[in-house]
Motif scaffolding. Structure first.
Motif, PDB file in Angstrom:
ATOM      1  N   GLY A  87       1.257  -4.513  -6.157  1.00  0.00           N
ATOM      2  CA  GLY A  87      -0.200  -4.698  -6.224  1.00  0.00           C
ATOM      3  C   GLY A  87      -0.908  -3.370  -6.496  1.00  0.00           C
ATOM      4  N   ILE A  88      -0.409  -2.316  -5.893  1.00  0.00           N
ATOM      5  CA  ILE A  88      -1.014  -0.994  -6.107  1.00  0.00           C
ATOM      6  C   ILE A  88      -0.733  -0.492  -7.531  1.00  0.00           C
ATOM      7  CG2 ILE A  88      -0.834   1.456  -5.394  1.00  0.00           C
ATOM      8  CD1 ILE A  88      -2.581  -0.294  -3.549  1.00  0.00           C
ATOM      9  N   PHE A  89       0.491  -0.715  -7.992  1.00  0.00           N
ATOM     10  CA  PHE A  89       0.779  -0.359  -9.399  1.00  0.00           C
ATOM     11  C   PHE A  89      -0.201  -1.084 -10.328  1.00  0.00           C
ATOM     12  CE2 PHE A  89       4.502   2.335  -9.971  1.00  0.00           C
ATOM     13  CZ  PHE A  89       5.071   2.348  -8.704  1.00  0.00           C
ATOM     14  N   ASP A  90      -0.383  -2.386 -10.082  1.00  0.00           N
ATOM     15  CA  ASP A  90      -1.293  -3.193 -10.922  1.00  0.00           C
ATOM     16  C   ASP A  90      -2.705  -2.630 -10.895  1.00  0.00           C
ATOM     17  OD1 ASP A  90       0.455  -5.000 -11.827  1.00  0.00           O
ATOM     18  OD2 ASP A  90      -0.266  -6.690 -10.601  1.00  0.00           O
ATOM     19  N   PHE A 120       2.375  -4.305   4.749  1.00  0.00           N
ATOM     20  CA  PHE A 120       1.374  -4.127   3.682  1.00  0.00           C
ATOM     21  C   PHE A 120       1.085  -2.639   3.486  1.00  0.00           C
ATOM     22  CE2 PHE A 120      -0.487  -8.384   5.218  1.00  0.00           C
ATOM     23  CZ  PHE A 120       0.357  -9.083   4.391  1.00  0.00           C
ATOM     24  N   LEU A 121       0.812  -1.961   4.606  1.00  0.00           N
ATOM     25  CA  LEU A 121       0.458  -0.536   4.495  1.00  0.00           C
ATOM     26  C   LEU A 121       1.612   0.267   3.916  1.00  0.00           C
ATOM     27  CD1 LEU A 121      -1.413   0.684   7.675  1.00  0.00           C
ATOM     28  CD2 LEU A 121      -2.281   0.536   5.343  1.00  0.00           C
ATOM     29  N   THR A 122       2.826  -0.057   4.358  1.00  0.00           N
ATOM     30  CA  THR A 122       3.999   0.656   3.860  1.00  0.00           C
ATOM     31  C   THR A 122       4.096   0.540   2.343  1.00  0.00           C
ATOM     32  OG1 THR A 122       5.240   0.353   5.908  1.00  0.00           O
ATOM     33  CG2 THR A 122       6.537   0.701   3.912  1.00  0.00           C
ATOM     34  N   GLY A 123       4.020  -0.679   1.840  1.00  0.00           N
ATOM     35  CA  GLY A 123       4.128  -0.884   0.387  1.00  0.00           C
ATOM     36  C   GLY A 123       3.014  -0.183  -0.357  1.00  0.00           C
ATOM     37  N   MET A 124       1.806  -0.302   0.163  1.00  0.00           N
ATOM     38  CA  MET A 124       0.652   0.284  -0.541  1.00  0.00           C
ATOM     39  C   MET A 124       0.689   1.808  -0.507  1.00  0.00           C
ATOM     40  SD  MET A 124      -2.314  -2.323   0.720  1.00  0.00           S
ATOM     41  CE  MET A 124      -2.090  -4.080   0.415  1.00  0.00           C
ATOM     42  N   MET A 125       1.002   2.362   0.661  1.00  0.00           N
ATOM     43  CA  MET A 125       1.014   3.828   0.769  1.00  0.00           C
ATOM     44  C   MET A 125       2.189   4.418  -0.011  1.00  0.00           C
ATOM     45  SD  MET A 125      -0.136   4.293   4.732  1.00  0.00           S
ATOM     46  CE  MET A 125      -0.447   6.053   4.696  1.00  0.00           C
ATOM     47  N   GLY A 126       3.327   3.705   0.012  1.00  0.00           N
ATOM     48  CA  GLY A 126       4.491   4.200  -0.728  1.00  0.00           C
ATOM     49  C   GLY A 126       4.208   4.224  -2.219  1.00  0.00           C
ATOM     50  N   ALA A 127       3.665   3.117  -2.749  1.00  0.00           N
ATOM     51  CA  ALA A 127       3.376   3.045  -4.187  1.00  0.00           C
ATOM     52  C   ALA A 127       2.315   4.073  -4.560  1.00  0.00           C
ATOM     53  CB  ALA A 127       2.914   1.633  -4.546  1.00  0.00           C
ATOM     54  N   ASN A 128       1.300   4.194  -3.709  1.00  0.00           N
ATOM     55  CA  ASN A 128       0.225   5.155  -4.009  1.00  0.00           C
ATOM     56  C   ASN A 128       0.773   6.580  -4.099  1.00  0.00           C
ATOM     57  OD1 ASN A 128      -2.600   5.561  -4.451  1.00  0.00           O
ATOM     58  ND2 ASN A 128      -2.729   6.473  -2.403  1.00  0.00           N
ATOM     59  N   ALA A 129       1.686   6.911  -3.182  1.00  0.00           N
ATOM     60  CA  ALA A 129       2.278   8.259  -3.207  1.00  0.00           C
ATOM     61  C   ALA A 129       3.126   8.447  -4.465  1.00  0.00           C
ATOM     62  CB  ALA A 129       3.119   8.487  -1.951  1.00  0.00           C
ATOM     63  N   ARG A 142      -8.945  -0.323   2.804  1.00  0.00           N
ATOM     64  CA  ARG A 142      -9.769  -1.475   2.413  1.00  0.00           C
ATOM     65  C   ARG A 142      -8.910  -2.558   1.747  1.00  0.00           C
ATOM     66  NH1 ARG A 142     -11.620  -2.725  -2.144  1.00  0.00           N
ATOM     67  NH2 ARG A 142     -11.439  -0.685  -3.111  1.00  0.00           N
ATOM     68  N   ILE A 143      -8.002  -2.129   0.882  1.00  0.00           N
ATOM     69  CA  ILE A 143      -7.141  -3.106   0.186  1.00  0.00           C
ATOM     70  C   ILE A 143      -6.215  -3.801   1.197  1.00  0.00           C
ATOM     71  CG2 ILE A 143      -5.346  -3.387  -1.577  1.00  0.00           C
ATOM     72  CD1 ILE A 143      -6.538  -0.805  -2.925  1.00  0.00           C
ATOM     73  N   ALA A 144      -5.694  -3.025   2.132  1.00  0.00           N
ATOM     74  CA  ALA A 144      -4.779  -3.596   3.135  1.00  0.00           C
ATOM     75  C   ALA A 144      -5.517  -4.595   4.023  1.00  0.00           C
ATOM     76  CB  ALA A 144      -4.150  -2.492   3.974  1.00  0.00           C
ATOM     77  N   ILE A 145      -6.767  -4.289   4.375  1.00  0.00           N
ATOM     78  CA  ILE A 145      -7.547  -5.217   5.214  1.00  0.00           C
ATOM     79  C   ILE A 145      -7.833  -6.503   4.437  1.00  0.00           C
ATOM     80  CG2 ILE A 145      -9.811  -5.587   6.302  1.00  0.00           C
ATOM     81  CD1 ILE A 145      -9.737  -2.585   7.108  1.00  0.00           C
ATOM     82  N   GLU A 146      -8.162  -6.364   3.160  1.00  0.00           N
ATOM     83  CA  GLU A 146      -8.390  -7.565   2.324  1.00  0.00           C
ATOM     84  C   GLU A 146      -7.140  -8.439   2.316  1.00  0.00           C
ATOM     85  OE1 GLU A 146     -11.123  -5.453  -1.022  1.00  0.00           O
ATOM     86  OE2 GLU A 146      -9.332  -6.473  -1.735  1.00  0.00           O
ATOM     87  N   THR A 147      -5.989  -7.785   2.193  1.00  0.00           N
ATOM     88  CA  THR A 147      -4.729  -8.527   2.115  1.00  0.00           C
ATOM     89  C   THR A 147      -4.437  -9.231   3.435  1.00  0.00           C
ATOM     90  OG1 THR A 147      -3.956  -6.785   0.651  1.00  0.00           O
ATOM     91  CG2 THR A 147      -2.287  -8.312   1.471  1.00  0.00           C
ATOM     92  N   HIS A 150      -7.872  -9.606   8.395  1.00  0.00           N
ATOM     93  CA  HIS A 150      -8.601  -9.093   9.564  1.00  0.00           C
ATOM     94  C   HIS A 150      -8.142  -7.656   9.791  1.00  0.00           C
ATOM     95  CE1 HIS A 150      -4.960  -9.903  11.946  1.00  0.00           C
ATOM     96  NE2 HIS A 150      -4.886 -10.994  11.210  1.00  0.00           N
ATOM     97  N   PRO A 151      -9.051  -6.818  10.314  1.00  0.00           N
ATOM     98  CA  PRO A 151      -8.769  -5.375  10.307  1.00  0.00           C
ATOM     99  C   PRO A 151      -8.066  -4.817  11.534  1.00  0.00           C
ATOM    100  CG  PRO A 151     -11.031  -5.757  10.969  1.00  0.00           C
ATOM    101  CD  PRO A 151     -10.425  -7.108  10.730  1.00  0.00           C
ATOM    102  N   ASP A 152      -7.908  -5.621  12.579  1.00  0.00           N
ATOM    103  CA  ASP A 152      -7.608  -5.010  13.876  1.00  0.00           C
ATOM    104  C   ASP A 152      -6.171  -4.537  14.069  1.00  0.00           C
ATOM    105  OD1 ASP A 152      -7.348  -7.786  13.760  1.00  0.00           O
ATOM    106  OD2 ASP A 152      -7.579  -8.039  15.911  1.00  0.00           O
ATOM    107  N   ASN A 153      -5.251  -4.871  13.155  1.00  0.00           N
ATOM    108  CA  ASN A 153      -3.927  -4.232  13.159  1.00  0.00           C
ATOM    109  C   ASN A 153      -3.856  -3.136  12.093  1.00  0.00           C
ATOM    110  OD1 ASN A 153      -2.922  -7.343  13.996  1.00  0.00           O
ATOM    111  ND2 ASN A 153      -1.950  -5.681  15.119  1.00  0.00           N
ATOM    112  N   VAL A 154      -4.327  -3.469  10.894  1.00  0.00           N
ATOM    113  CA  VAL A 154      -4.186  -2.526   9.776  1.00  0.00           C
ATOM    114  C   VAL A 154      -4.906  -1.206  10.086  1.00  0.00           C
ATOM    115  CG1 VAL A 154      -4.719  -2.131   7.359  1.00  0.00           C
ATOM    116  CG2 VAL A 154      -3.956  -4.360   8.066  1.00  0.00           C
ATOM    117  N   ALA A 155      -6.125  -1.309  10.631  1.00  0.00           N
ATOM    118  CA  ALA A 155      -6.921  -0.087  10.816  1.00  0.00           C
ATOM    119  C   ALA A 155      -6.269   0.895  11.809  1.00  0.00           C
ATOM    120  CB  ALA A 155      -8.348  -0.445  11.207  1.00  0.00           C
ATOM    121  N   PRO A 156      -5.850   0.456  13.004  1.00  0.00           N
ATOM    122  CA  PRO A 156      -5.169   1.423  13.877  1.00  0.00           C
ATOM    123  C   PRO A 156      -3.809   1.862  13.340  1.00  0.00           C
ATOM    124  CG  PRO A 156      -5.210  -0.749  14.915  1.00  0.00           C
ATOM    125  CD  PRO A 156      -6.096  -0.819  13.706  1.00  0.00           C
ATOM    126  N   ALA A 157      -3.137   0.992  12.573  1.00  0.00           N
ATOM    127  CA  ALA A 157      -1.852   1.412  11.994  1.00  0.00           C
ATOM    128  C   ALA A 157      -2.091   2.589  11.039  1.00  0.00           C
ATOM    129  CB  ALA A 157      -1.188   0.258  11.260  1.00  0.00           C
TER     130      ALA A 157
END
Ligand code: HSE
Length: 324
Positions: A87-90, A120-129, A142-147, A150-157
């Motif tokens: 998704g991040i590559f796209d 989600f965060l792992t895939g997105m951060m890995g691809a972004n790097a 923001r993209i991870a929360i959309e995916t 709800h934000p309450d796990n993604v944001a503290p992660a």
């Protein structure tokens, strides 16, 4: 070990080039809600997934998994890390030329400890790097929360520590709050019963509308949960980490959960709640006390469920990426 070949049919595997890039992404487990902070509060925990991404030019994506989920993660494009990474590559308008992903998973799946957010965060951060960071951390969040929805796990992660999130107009604002948990870790005991309670189901059973008295019950307590974690007052946390919006509907569906919560209190924990949507429970204590986990485990056993106990601490640190 899971082997996933996304680009099957495209042949000619080439030797990996020496300049192929390798990055490691570390993402912590998280506990969401903290009782009354439904879909708003979350806290990072010291239990980390570590994933390495290596670029290749062979048009293949290979995923190997050790630890949690090694036997059960999907062996196709439904793999959440791959999906998030592609998704991040796209979004960046780039084509993935191939990569090897190796997951060392410590966060149990479907447990209430944020394993899907971590994926989600792992895939997105890995691809972004791998793409030399076309997106900022804020954009990735923001993209991870959309995916996730709800934000309450993604944001503290992502941010580490205690994080409160709101939806403002059409976007999420997440803020790391001052907390003793940020400066000196607080001990937590997680007990995860062997019980299938998917988040989707745990959300579907909640009423769409709430009583005003229940809303007031939660609003007042959620404020004091942040205060109790700011000062490290675990007695206060025990009084306020209760809930009227989700736990009363979920706890009766998890055999032994109510008894395990009572047992934890009797064994000396200060505060206990469902971790996220469950089925795990999280108990806060001033120091490690094996009697808490043992009492909870026993209560689940009485209800016919085996369970696993994790003695952890809160984490000030959030997800990190290193170029290897
Ligand atoms: N706040 C979410 C819920 C967390 O309770 O449904 C799910 O992990």
């Amino acid at each position: 070990m899971l082997n996933l070949e996304i680009f099957q049919g495209i042949n000619s595997r080439k030797e990996e080039k020496e300049e192929n890039m390798k990055v490691m992404v570390k993402v912590p487990a998280t506990t969401a809600n903290l009782g009354p902070g439904f879909d708003a509060l979350g806290l990072a925990l010291n239990l980390w997934n570590e994933t390495t991404f290596t670029t290749t030019d062979d048009k293949q994506i290979t995923v190997t998994v050790e630890g949690e989920g090694a036997a059960s993660l999907p062996g196709d494009a439904n793999n959440a890390i791959v999906d998030a990474a592609l998704g991040i590559f796209d979004r960046a308008g780039k084509t993935c030329t191939g990569m090897k992903i190796h997951c060392l998973n410590r966060i149990p799946l479907s447990s209430g400890l944020g394993s899907s957010s971590a994926a989600f965060l792992t895939g997105m951060m890995g691809a972004n790097a791998l793409l030399n960071s076309p997106f900022t951390d804020e954009e990735i969040l923001r993209i991870a929360i959309e995916t996730e929805g709800h934000p309450d796990n993604v944001a503290p992660a992502m941010l580490g520590g205690l994080v409160a999130s709101i939806v403002y107009e059409d976007r999420v604002i997440s803020m790391k709050l001052p907390a003793r948990a940020n400066r000196s870790p607080i001990h937590v005991t997680i007990v995860l019963p062997d019980f299938d309670f998917p988040t989707k189901q745990a959300r579907a059973i909640l009423p769409k509308q709430v009583d005003r008295k229940d809303a007031i019950y939660n609003i007042s307590r959620a404020v004091l949960v942040t205060e109790a974690l700011r000062t490290g007052d675990l007695d206060l946390l025990g009084k306020v980490m209760t809930d009227a919006l989700h736990q009363p509907y979920r706890i009766p569906l998890i055999p032994g959960a109510k008894a395990a919560m009572d047992a934890a209190r009797n064994a000396g924990t200060s505060a206990i709640a469902l971790s996220g949507a469950g089925p795990s429970l999280i108990a806060f204590s001033s120091k490690e006390n094996p009697a808490v986990g043992a009492a909870m485990k026993h209560a689940f056993e009485q209800a016919g469920l085996s369970s696993r106990v994790f003695e952890l601490s809160t984490s000030y640190e959030g997800a990190e990426v290193s170029i290897l």
